[in-house]
Every structure is written in structure tokens, then in C-alpha cells.
Design a protein around this motif. Structure first.
Motif, PDB file in Angstrom:
ATOM      1  N   ALA A  58       0.807  -1.216   0.000  1.00 54.77           N
ATOM      2  CA  ALA A  58       0.000   0.000   0.000  1.00 54.77           C
ATOM      3  C   ALA A  58       0.845   1.273   0.000  1.00 54.77           C
ATOM      4  O   ALA A  58       0.302   2.369  -0.130  1.00 54.77           O
ATOM      5  CB  ALA A  58      -0.932   0.008   1.205  1.00 54.77           C
ATOM      6  N   ARG A  59       2.148   1.115   0.187  1.00 52.65           N
ATOM      7  CA  ARG A  59       3.053   2.273   0.273  1.00 52.65           C
ATOM      8  C   ARG A  59       2.639   3.197   1.419  1.00 52.65           C
ATOM      9  O   ARG A  59       2.615   4.420   1.281  1.00 52.65           O
ATOM     10  CB  ARG A  59       3.111   3.057  -1.034  1.00 52.65           C
ATOM     11  CG  ARG A  59       3.388   2.280  -2.296  1.00 52.65           C
ATOM     12  CD  ARG A  59       4.737   1.589  -2.273  1.00 52.65           C
ATOM     13  NE  ARG A  59       5.154   1.117  -3.581  1.00 52.65           N
ATOM     14  CZ  ARG A  59       4.895  -0.107  -4.051  1.00 52.65           C
ATOM     15  NH1 ARG A  59       4.204  -0.953  -3.331  1.00 52.65           N
ATOM     16  NH2 ARG A  59       5.331  -0.486  -5.224  1.00 52.65           N
ATOM     17  N   LEU A  60       2.288   2.570   2.557  1.00 49.36           N
ATOM     18  CA  LEU A  60       1.909   3.321   3.753  1.00 49.36           C
ATOM     19  C   LEU A  60       2.932   3.076   4.848  1.00 49.36           C
ATOM     20  O   LEU A  60       3.581   2.034   4.870  1.00 49.36           O
ATOM     21  CB  LEU A  60       0.529   2.868   4.257  1.00 49.36           C
ATOM     22  CG  LEU A  60      -0.658   3.074   3.319  1.00 49.36           C
ATOM     23  CD1 LEU A  60      -1.905   2.403   3.889  1.00 49.36           C
ATOM     24  CD2 LEU A  60      -0.905   4.556   3.071  1.00 49.36           C
ATOM     25  N   THR A  61       3.067   4.011   5.765  1.00 52.90           N
ATOM     26  CA  THR A  61       3.955   3.820   6.903  1.00 52.90           C
ATOM     27  C   THR A  61       3.274   2.911   7.927  1.00 52.90           C
ATOM     28  O   THR A  61       2.043   2.748   7.917  1.00 52.90           O
ATOM     29  CB  THR A  61       4.294   5.155   7.588  1.00 52.90           C
ATOM     30  OG1 THR A  61       3.093   5.707   8.138  1.00 52.90           O
ATOM     31  CG2 THR A  61       4.940   6.137   6.609  1.00 52.90           C
ATOM     32  N   LYS A  62       4.069   2.357   8.819  1.00 45.04           N
ATOM     33  CA  LYS A  62       3.534   1.488   9.854  1.00 45.04           C
ATOM     34  C   LYS A  62       2.510   2.228  10.711  1.00 45.04           C
ATOM     35  O   LYS A  62       1.439   1.697  11.016  1.00 45.04           O
ATOM     36  CB  LYS A  62       4.671   0.944  10.730  1.00 45.04           C
ATOM     37  CG  LYS A  62       4.207  -0.003  11.805  1.00 45.04           C
ATOM     38  CD  LYS A  62       5.386  -0.542  12.615  1.00 45.04           C
ATOM     39  CE  LYS A  62       4.900  -1.453  13.736  1.00 45.04           C
ATOM     40  NZ  LYS A  62       6.027  -1.992  14.516  1.00 45.04           N
ATOM     41  N   SER A  63       2.818   3.457  11.097  1.00 45.64           N
ATOM     42  CA  SER A  63       1.889   4.209  11.944  1.00 45.64           C
ATOM     43  C   SER A  63       0.580   4.498  11.203  1.00 45.64           C
ATOM     44  O   SER A  63      -0.501   4.469  11.815  1.00 45.64           O
ATOM     45  CB  SER A  63       2.523   5.505  12.449  1.00 45.64           C
ATOM     46  OG  SER A  63       2.848   6.360  11.378  1.00 45.64           O
ATOM     47  N   THR A  64       0.650   4.736   9.905  1.00 38.27           N
ATOM     48  CA  THR A  64      -0.564   4.974   9.123  1.00 38.27           C
ATOM     49  C   THR A  64      -1.405   3.705   9.037  1.00 38.27           C
ATOM     50  O   THR A  64      -2.631   3.752   9.143  1.00 38.27           O
ATOM     51  CB  THR A  64      -0.216   5.490   7.715  1.00 38.27           C
ATOM     52  OG1 THR A  64       0.498   6.722   7.843  1.00 38.27           O
ATOM     53  CG2 THR A  64      -1.453   5.701   6.867  1.00 38.27           C
TER      54      THR A  64
END
Length: 79
Positions: A58-64
Motif C-alpha cells: 500500500a506504500r503506507l507507513t507502519k503508523s498509518t
């Protein structure tokens, strides 16, 4: 209007229309739900991709991802 490319061997993931229509969900939550659908074992009705896999796809950060997971849980889309 965009022309959709067709090709042999293309597989598809179905996502409920409610996800797209829910104006309370942000794009990260919607994208997370799509990734979860992609990894769903439909016979068991479960999806267990790792956070690392979700972040990569998803190309998202872990926190996101963690925040979006809470949003989907609070909205009743996942348990």
C-alpha cells in the motif's frame, strides 16, 4: 474517460462498494481495506497479511497502517 487495459492472466480483487461510498473513511483506510481484501482467504473469511506486507503493497507507513486499522475497526468493517 480512461481506457482500462485488459490482459491475459489478470486476476481481480473485489471490494464492497460501501468502502468507496463511505465518506467517513480516508484514503489510507480504504487502501488498507483493499489490501486486506487482496489477501483474504475466502473459505475462512480471514485476512492476515503482516504489517510489513501491507506497508510495502500500500506504500503506507507502519503508523498509518495502525491508525487506518483502528478506523476500520471502529467503523465495523473489520474485527
Amino acid at each position: 474517460m480512461a481506457k482500462i487495459r485488459k490482459g491475459d492472466g489478470w486476476n481481480f480483487t473485489q471490494v464492497p462498494n460501501a468502502i468507496f461510498q463511505d465518506e467517513t473513511l480516508g484514503s489510507s483506510a480504504k487502501l488498507l481495506y483493499m489490501v486486506l481484501c487482496y489477501h483474504t482467504n475466502h473459505a475462512a473469511g480471514q485476512s492476515f497479511p503482516s504489517i510489513a506486507t501491507i506497508c510495502k503493497e500500500a506504500r503506507l507507513t507502519k503508523s498509518t497502517v495502525i491508525t487506518a486499522t483502528r478506523v476500520l475497526e471502529n467503523s465495523g468493517y473489520i474485527t
